[in-house]
Design a protein around this motif. Structure first.
Motif, PDB file in Angstrom:
ATOM      1  N   ALA A  84      42.302  83.648 103.662  1.00  0.00           N
ATOM      2  CA  ALA A  84      41.565  83.965 102.434  1.00  0.00           C
ATOM      3  C   ALA A  84      42.126  85.218 101.771  1.00  0.00           C
ATOM      4  CB  ALA A  84      40.084  84.162 102.743  1.00  0.00           C
ATOM      5  N   LYS A  85      42.241  85.148 100.450  1.00  0.00           N
ATOM      6  CA  LYS A  85      42.658  86.304  99.660  1.00  0.00           C
ATOM      7  C   LYS A  85      41.460  87.140  99.238  1.00  0.00           C
ATOM      8  CE  LYS A  85      44.951  87.532  95.296  1.00  0.00           C
ATOM      9  NZ  LYS A  85      45.548  86.995  94.040  1.00  0.00           N
ATOM     10  N   ARG A  86      40.326  86.476  99.008  1.00  0.00           N
ATOM     11  CA  ARG A  86      39.126  87.149  98.499  1.00  0.00           C
ATOM     12  C   ARG A  86      37.897  86.571  99.169  1.00  0.00           C
ATOM     13  NH1 ARG A  86      38.078  87.435  92.079  1.00  0.00           N
ATOM     14  NH2 ARG A  86      39.912  88.789  92.295  1.00  0.00           N
ATOM     15  N   VAL A  87      36.880  87.418  99.337  1.00  0.00           N
ATOM     16  CA  VAL A  87      35.576  86.994  99.855  1.00  0.00           C
ATOM     17  C   VAL A  87      34.521  87.291  98.801  1.00  0.00           C
ATOM     18  CG1 VAL A  87      33.774  87.481 101.549  1.00  0.00           C
ATOM     19  CG2 VAL A  87      36.166  87.281 102.288  1.00  0.00           C
ATOM     20  N   VAL A  88      33.746  86.263  98.438  1.00  0.00           N
ATOM     21  CA  VAL A  88      32.600  86.466  97.557  1.00  0.00           C
ATOM     22  C   VAL A  88      31.412  86.790  98.455  1.00  0.00           C
ATOM     23  CG1 VAL A  88      31.185  85.534  95.707  1.00  0.00           C
ATOM     24  CG2 VAL A  88      33.570  84.791  95.950  1.00  0.00           C
ATOM     25  N   LEU A  89      30.899  87.989  98.339  1.00  0.00           N
ATOM     26  CA  LEU A  89      29.895  88.486  99.278  1.00  0.00           C
ATOM     27  C   LEU A  89      28.572  87.733  99.174  1.00  0.00           C
ATOM     28  CD1 LEU A  89      30.572  92.281  98.723  1.00  0.00           C
ATOM     29  CD2 LEU A  89      31.276  90.915 100.705  1.00  0.00           C
TER      30      LEU A  89
END
Length: 413
Positions: free
Chosen positions: A134-139
């Motif tokens: 994953a490049k980004r995590v949506v919290l």
């Protein structure tokens, strides 16, 4: 740079979000999105058109593949991922680890963002998703800003946080009420919003089976109805934390004006926060023009147990301070969304930093008052020069602007 990530429920809303200041938009194609109704608004051709349009304006497109899929759906999911690999959005928003594994196989060139549905609450979880590619995590929306900072300090991954839009009474949207009551499965994108309905409560005496109705008013009570998230007044604090890479606005199924107003407001708030000209009352006033369920600042700033204002027990919708009366897609002709009348003034709502020309001619006049621009029609004339005294919502006739304006401009009052 911190991104404003905006909802794109269809191609028109995508273009509106792009024009009103979004740095990225998210949209779904087919039943593998968690908003299957809005995903039906796109086909491959229109989705590709949206990607090309956004890219022409240096705006990114994130494709939602964030449902929870049964085994019977996996072959279809593989085909869908192959399609997305061909269309080349800038990222895939994915909720399940199985879908992440398939994405790496069938859409290997597209970066992965972990959906908020994955419930990432700590840096250990974030590290695992990072290791999975994953490049980004949506919290998770239950997370605090302090916890977000802990994740940022312990895991080299981009973090995205919701700042505006509908909230769910269930934990991170994991809900079964819609499936139980209407057969529409929320976790596959077809939520019927049963939590917004009015309910009647009863107490039962087990000895004689007598029922006693418990009511707050004659129509029942909205016992599950969460207020809408609104963090506009905290954007400066979020920026100062240096933990968040992207600010996300919920609302793919909401109105065109909602997209325009929310994106414009948060883009302005972010710019002001970076320039030390932050003015919370300005942003609150704009967002109050939207229909909502009432507003709450959610949990990013305060812990859940510290909150007592997160639910609206009275109604599932509240009217905004202003109503949209018309929209112009091309800046030349307006389509009525409410009522247009001659000799009435309508405020012009346009993207930030757009120059609005003033004029006074036979069709109407545009003038500035107290820093705002207004349009007053002297004549309502359609494309065939037919004249009207009024135009109402649903009328197929478009009326000419007295002067050409920008694309996707609204009139409100």
């Amino acid at each position: 740079m911190i991104e404003i990530v905006a909802p794109a429920g269809n191609l028109k809303k995508l273009k509106i979000a792009v024009n009103y200041g979004a740095n990225a938009v998210y949209a779904g194609l087919s039943q593998f999105s968690l908003r299957s109704r809005s995903a039906k608004e796109f086909n491959e051709e229109s989705f590709l058109e949206g990607i090309n349009y956004a890219h022409s304006k240096n705006v990114k497109v994130y494709a939602t593949v964030n449902g929870f899929h049964t085994s019977a759906q996996l072959d279809g999911l593989k085909r869908h991922l192959k399609t997305l690999e061909r269309l080349k959005p800038d990222a895939l928003i994915i909720a399940s680890v199985g879908a992440m594994k398939l994405a790496k196989e069938f859409a290997p060139s597209i970066p992965i963002h972990v959906s908020t549905q994955a419930n990432v609450l700590n840096y250990a979880d974030a590290q695992v998703y990072k290791e999975l590619g994953a490049k980004r995590v949506v919290l998770a929306r239950e997370l605090s800003l302090k916890d977000a900072c802990d994740i940022a300090n312990n895991c080299d991954v981009e973090l995205e946080a919701f700042v505006h839009g509908s909230m769910c009474f269930a934990y991170s949207g994991r809900c079964l009420i819609s499936a139980v009551q209407s057969g529409r499965r929320s976790n596959l994108g077809s939520c019927a919003n049963d939590c917004r309905f009015p309910y009647e409560l009863y107490a039962k005496n087990p000895e004689n089976n007598a029922l006693f109705r418990i009511e707050e008013n004659e129509s029942g009570t909205h016992i599950f109805n969460s207020k809408d998230l609104n963090l506009a007044k905290y954007i400066d604090k979020i920026v100062q934390s240096k933990a968040i890479s992207a600010l996300k606005i919920e609302g793919r199924t909401k109105s065109e004006y909602y997209v325009a107003c929310a994106v414009r407001t948060y883009a302005k708030a972010l710019k002001d926060a970076l320039n030390n000209t932050f003015n919370p009352s300005e942003y609150e006033a704009e967002l109050n023009t939207l229909k909502s369920r009432g507003f709450t600042d959610g949990y990013l700033i305060n812990r859940p147990y510290e909150k007592d204002d997160t639910q609206n027990h009275i109604t599932s919708i509240m009217q905004g301070a202003m109503q949209v009366q018309a929209i112009s897609e091309d800046g030349e002709f307006f389509a009525s969304k409410g009522i247009l009348r001659v000799n009435e003034s309508y405020e012009i709502f346009a993207p930030n930093d757009i120059l609005i020309p003033q004029c006074d001619n036979e069709i109407g006049k545009i003038f500035c008052k107290d820093g705002k621009y207004f349009l007053e029609f002297k004549k309502l004339i359609n494309e065939k020069n037919k004249e009207f005294n009024e135009l109402h919502s649903g009328n197929i006739n478009l009326c000419k602007s007295p002067v050409k304006l920008c694309e996707f401009v609204f009139l409100r009052s």
